[in-house]
Enzyme design. Sequence first.
Site, PDB file in Angstrom:
ATOM      1  N   GLY A  15       3.233 -33.220  22.400  1.00 28.23           N
ATOM      2  CA  GLY A  15       4.167 -32.082  22.336  1.00 28.23           C
ATOM      3  C   GLY A  15       3.793 -31.031  23.383  1.00 28.23           C
ATOM      4  N   ARG A  76       5.717 -39.104  24.839  1.00 28.95           N
ATOM      5  CA  ARG A  76       4.864 -39.912  23.972  1.00 28.95           C
ATOM      6  C   ARG A  76       5.003 -41.346  24.508  1.00 28.95           C
ATOM      7  NH1 ARG A  76       3.677 -35.738  20.120  1.00 28.95           N
ATOM      8  NH2 ARG A  76       5.555 -34.576  19.698  1.00 28.95           N
ATOM      9  N   ASP A 107      -4.981 -34.370  19.943  1.00 26.49           N
ATOM     10  CA  ASP A 107      -6.006 -35.404  19.738  1.00 26.49           C
ATOM     11  C   ASP A 107      -5.502 -36.823  20.018  1.00 26.49           C
ATOM     12  OD1 ASP A 107      -4.521 -35.280  17.457  1.00 26.49           O
ATOM     13  OD2 ASP A 107      -6.179 -34.786  16.118  1.00 26.49           O
ATOM     14  N   GLY A 108      -4.179 -37.058  19.873  1.00 27.27           N
ATOM     15  CA  GLY A 108      -3.634 -38.365  20.279  1.00 27.27           C
ATOM     16  C   GLY A 108      -3.876 -38.580  21.770  1.00 27.27           C
ATOM     17  N   SER A 109      -3.619 -37.546  22.542  1.00 24.07           N
ATOM     18  CA  SER A 109      -3.791 -37.641  23.999  1.00 24.07           C
ATOM     19  C   SER A 109      -5.251 -37.880  24.374  1.00 24.07           C
ATOM     20  CB  SER A 109      -3.290 -36.358  24.665  1.00 24.07           C
ATOM     21  OG  SER A 109      -1.940 -36.145  24.316  1.00 24.07           O
ATOM     22  N   THR A 129      -1.853 -27.688  22.156  1.00 23.58           N
ATOM     23  CA  THR A 129      -0.930 -27.900  21.028  1.00 23.58           C
ATOM     24  C   THR A 129      -0.722 -26.580  20.298  1.00 23.58           C
ATOM     25  OG1 THR A 129      -0.663 -28.884  18.828  1.00 23.58           O
ATOM     26  CG2 THR A 129      -2.910 -28.760  19.638  1.00 23.58           C
ATOM     27  N   ILE A 130       0.515 -26.342  19.897  1.00 26.66           N
ATOM     28  CA  ILE A 130       0.797 -25.105  19.159  1.00 26.66           C
ATOM     29  C   ILE A 130       0.218 -25.156  17.738  1.00 26.66           C
ATOM     30  CG2 ILE A 130       2.901 -24.604  20.466  1.00 26.66           C
ATOM     31  CD1 ILE A 130       4.474 -25.439  17.868  1.00 26.66           C
ATOM     32  N   ASP A 131      -0.229 -26.333  17.310  1.00 24.72           N
ATOM     33  CA  ASP A 131      -0.625 -26.500  15.907  1.00 24.72           C
ATOM     34  C   ASP A 131      -2.025 -25.990  15.555  1.00 24.72           C
ATOM     35  OD1 ASP A 131       1.791 -27.556  15.189  1.00 24.72           O
ATOM     36  OD2 ASP A 131       1.164 -29.644  15.303  1.00 24.72           O
ATOM     37  N   ASP A 133      -4.700 -27.505  15.544  1.00 22.94           N
ATOM     38  CA  ASP A 133      -5.323 -28.461  14.603  1.00 22.94           C
ATOM     39  C   ASP A 133      -6.360 -29.366  15.271  1.00 22.94           C
ATOM     40  OD1 ASP A 133      -3.478 -29.805  16.127  1.00 22.94           O
ATOM     41  OD2 ASP A 133      -2.703 -31.024  14.494  1.00 22.94           O
ATOM     42  N   MET A 173       6.860 -24.438  12.261  1.00 21.06           N
ATOM     43  CA  MET A 173       6.360 -25.747  12.699  1.00 21.06           C
ATOM     44  C   MET A 173       4.974 -26.046  12.161  1.00 21.06           C
ATOM     45  SD  MET A 173       7.614 -26.768  16.449  1.00 21.06           S
ATOM     46  CE  MET A 173       8.820 -28.067  16.580  1.00 21.06           C
ATOM     47  N   GLY A 174       4.658 -27.302  12.111  1.00 22.22           N
ATOM     48  CA  GLY A 174       3.357 -27.760  11.623  1.00 22.22           C
ATOM     49  C   GLY A 174       3.583 -28.926  10.684  1.00 22.22           C
ATOM     50  N   ARG A 175       3.625 -30.134  11.270  1.00 21.92           N
ATOM     51  CA  ARG A 175       3.915 -31.301  10.432  1.00 21.92           C
ATOM     52  C   ARG A 175       2.709 -31.652   9.562  1.00 21.92           C
ATOM     53  NH1 ARG A 175       6.670 -35.673  13.897  1.00 21.92           N
ATOM     54  NH2 ARG A 175       8.320 -34.124  14.038  1.00 21.92           N
ATOM     55  N   GLU A 191       5.063 -13.387   0.562  1.00 21.53           N
ATOM     56  CA  GLU A 191       4.628 -13.450  -0.840  1.00 21.53           C
ATOM     57  C   GLU A 191       4.065 -14.828  -1.189  1.00 21.53           C
ATOM     58  OE1 GLU A 191       7.200 -11.512   0.100  1.00 21.53           O
ATOM     59  OE2 GLU A 191       6.350  -9.657  -0.673  1.00 21.53           O
ATOM     60  N   LYS A 218       9.569  -5.221  -6.070  1.00 17.60           N
ATOM     61  CA  LYS A 218       9.757  -5.764  -4.715  1.00 17.60           C
ATOM     62  C   LYS A 218      11.225  -6.119  -4.517  1.00 17.60           C
ATOM     63  CE  LYS A 218       5.381  -7.297  -3.208  1.00 17.60           C
ATOM     64  NZ  LYS A 218       4.822  -7.886  -2.011  1.00 17.60           N
ATOM     65  N   GLU A 227       6.610 -26.994   8.140  1.00 18.28           N
ATOM     66  CA  GLU A 227       7.452 -28.165   8.438  1.00 18.28           C
ATOM     67  C   GLU A 227       7.013 -29.432   7.678  1.00 18.28           C
ATOM     68  OE1 GLU A 227       6.798 -29.132  12.544  1.00 18.28           O
ATOM     69  OE2 GLU A 227       7.974 -30.961  12.457  1.00 18.28           O
TER      70      GLU A 227
HETATM   71  P1  ADP Z   1      -0.863 -35.175  20.708  1.00 15.97           P
HETATM   72  O1  ADP Z   1      -1.611 -35.473  21.952  1.00 15.97           O
HETATM   73  O2  ADP Z   1      -0.141 -33.874  20.761  1.00 15.97           O
HETATM   74  O3  ADP Z   1      -1.732 -35.351  19.471  1.00 15.97           O
HETATM   75  P2  ADP Z   1       0.397 -37.726  20.142  1.00 15.97           P
HETATM   76  O4  ADP Z   1      -0.441 -38.030  18.973  1.00 15.97           O
HETATM   77  O5  ADP Z   1       1.850 -38.058  20.099  1.00 15.97           O
HETATM   78  O6  ADP Z   1       0.340 -36.213  20.589  1.00 15.97           O
HETATM   79  O7  ADP Z   1      -0.271 -38.508  21.373  1.00 15.97           O
HETATM   80  C1  ADP Z   1       0.253 -38.359  22.677  1.00 15.97           C
HETATM   81  C2  ADP Z   1       0.124 -39.653  23.424  1.00 15.97           C
HETATM   82  O8  ADP Z   1      -1.263 -40.011  23.546  1.00 15.97           O
HETATM   83  C3  ADP Z   1       0.747 -40.875  22.773  1.00 15.97           C
HETATM   84  O9  ADP Z   1       2.135 -40.956  22.958  1.00 15.97           O
HETATM   85  C4  ADP Z   1       0.026 -41.992  23.484  1.00 15.97           C
HETATM   86  O10 ADP Z   1       0.557 -42.163  24.777  1.00 15.97           O
HETATM   87  C5  ADP Z   1      -1.381 -41.426  23.605  1.00 15.97           C
HETATM   88  N1  ADP Z   1      -2.193 -41.940  22.487  1.00 15.97           N
HETATM   89  C6  ADP Z   1      -2.145 -41.562  21.187  1.00 15.97           C
HETATM   90  N2  ADP Z   1      -2.984 -42.285  20.444  1.00 15.97           N
HETATM   91  C7  ADP Z   1      -3.600 -43.158  21.284  1.00 15.97           C
HETATM   92  C8  ADP Z   1      -4.575 -44.197  21.120  1.00 15.97           C
HETATM   93  N3  ADP Z   1      -5.085 -44.482  19.925  1.00 15.97           N
HETATM   94  N4  ADP Z   1      -4.962 -44.869  22.214  1.00 15.97           N
HETATM   95  C9  ADP Z   1      -4.438 -44.586  23.421  1.00 15.97           C
HETATM   96  N5  ADP Z   1      -3.518 -43.634  23.643  1.00 15.97           N
HETATM   97  C10 ADP Z   1      -3.091 -42.935  22.598  1.00 15.97           C
HETATM   98  O1  F6P Z   2       3.702 -29.604  18.947  1.00 14.93           O
HETATM   99  C1  F6P Z   2       3.338 -29.716  17.630  1.00 14.93           C
HETATM  100  C2  F6P Z   2       4.523 -30.049  16.768  1.00 14.93           C
HETATM  101  O2  F6P Z   2       5.396 -29.000  16.831  1.00 14.93           O
HETATM  102  C3  F6P Z   2       4.199 -30.348  15.341  1.00 14.93           C
HETATM  103  O3  F6P Z   2       4.136 -29.237  14.523  1.00 14.93           O
HETATM  104  C4  F6P Z   2       5.272 -31.315  14.942  1.00 14.93           C
HETATM  105  O4  F6P Z   2       4.748 -32.200  14.012  1.00 14.93           O
HETATM  106  C5  F6P Z   2       5.615 -32.008  16.215  1.00 14.93           C
HETATM  107  O5  F6P Z   2       5.208 -31.176  17.272  1.00 14.93           O
HETATM  108  C6  F6P Z   2       7.061 -32.351  16.373  1.00 14.93           C
HETATM  109  O6  F6P Z   2       7.333 -32.678  17.687  1.00 14.93           O
HETATM  110  P1  F6P Z   2       8.446 -33.678  18.160  1.00 14.93           P
HETATM  111  O7  F6P Z   2       9.651 -33.443  17.331  1.00 14.93           O
HETATM  112  O8  F6P Z   2       8.615 -33.334  19.600  1.00 14.93           O
HETATM  113  O9  F6P Z   2       7.877 -35.062  17.952  1.00 14.93           O
END
Ligand code: ADP
Ligand code: F6P
Length: 324
Positions: A15, A76, A107-109, A129-131, A133, A173-175, A191, A218, A227
């Site tokens: 994101g 992604r 962390d996915g990236s 990331t805006i989250d 997290d 936001m914040g899944r 509240e 109130k 979210e």
């Molecule tokens: P974020 O980086 O914001 O956590 P994602 O979890 O969607 O977002 O991950 C972003 C991209 O990072 C994924 O679309 C993929 O290309 C790569 N990625 C995520 N998980 C893995 C993994 N286990 N191994 C290799 N690349 C990954």
């Molecule tokens: O960037 C973080 C975030 O806004 C999360 O809160 C939410 O889970 C996700 O991105 C949604 O992003 P998208 O709809 O682009 O997959």
Amino acid sequence: MAKEIKTIAVLTSGGDAPGMNAAIRAVVRTAIYRGVKVKGVKKGYNGLLNEDIIDMEPRNVSDIIQRGGTVLGTARCLEFKKKEYQEKAAEICRKHGIDGIVVIGGDGSYRGAQALSRQGINAIGIPGTIDLDIACTEYTIGFDTAVNTAMEAIDKVKDTSSSHERCSIIEVMGRHAGYIALWCGVANGAEDILLPENYDYNEQEIINHIIESRKKGKIHHLIINAEGIGHSTSMAKRIEAATGIETRATILGYMQRGGSPTARDRYYASIMGSYAVDILLEGKTNRVVGYRYGEFTDFGIEEALQMQKDIDRYQYDVARILTI
Ligand code: ADP
Ligand code: F6P
């Protein structure tokens, strides 16, 4: 001996987040200042696999520090989880003379960066990331802007909610993470704050709280809903039926991810961008930049991914105390 780094690349992934452009600018300019060539990879790991790679010069990043989004684009790329595509990406890096890469994302990236590192391409992550997290760092690029955007919007909804003596549910936001919700909860004086980390789905408790608050004088009741819990519109209907108090839901959505970054986001993103280049040039790889205990630092990606972060119970309780 650490390999000599002559050319690096930068990409944004996952994101987008306000402040990513400030980080890209810092990576490009720091690398060039240190005598290293820089390439920009468009659209995350997708762009890497498609060889969507451009040369970056200091003027390519002029006038972007104040812009939201990412000028490189982001995506992604599910294929990147597979080893064959990671090997292909490393091959492409070698073909383009890329010895090291800075990955701005969540962390996915970082898992993608870790994979590249295993394939012999030095890789450093920056938390974008805006989250908020990512456990190894107290700061992630974009959170400050997102939470301020949400706070300003909520103030506006609160004005009209008070005028009409309504209850308002505002979804932020914040899944999986409730940091935006918690901060808005405190900053907007909500509240009730519903977080994915600890919400027990006890709607009756919220209803009782609304009724009690009314008795105490109130005139509005603000509920910040994350979210990840969602269903704000149906929740509003149930609350209205149970309390007899007009209740409206507002879902803020993607406006929270855009807009011009705050000074804090521009500042931290700039320092983190430079820091990433400098550790890459020291020969480090498979690491992520963080900000902890008042200092910029870095962690092994493995270690960073294993760290846990949770909502601070004291801070959550304070939010409720302050709305008596
Ligand atoms: P974020 O980086 O914001 O956590 P994602 O979890 O969607 O977002 O991950 C972003 C991209 O990072 C994924 O679309 C993929 O290309 C790569 N990625 C995520 N998980 C893995 C993994 N286990 N191994 C290799 N690349 C990954
Ligand atoms: O960037 C973080 C975030 O806004 C999360 O809160 C939410 O889970 C996700 O991105 C949604 O992003 P998208 O709809 O682009 O997959």
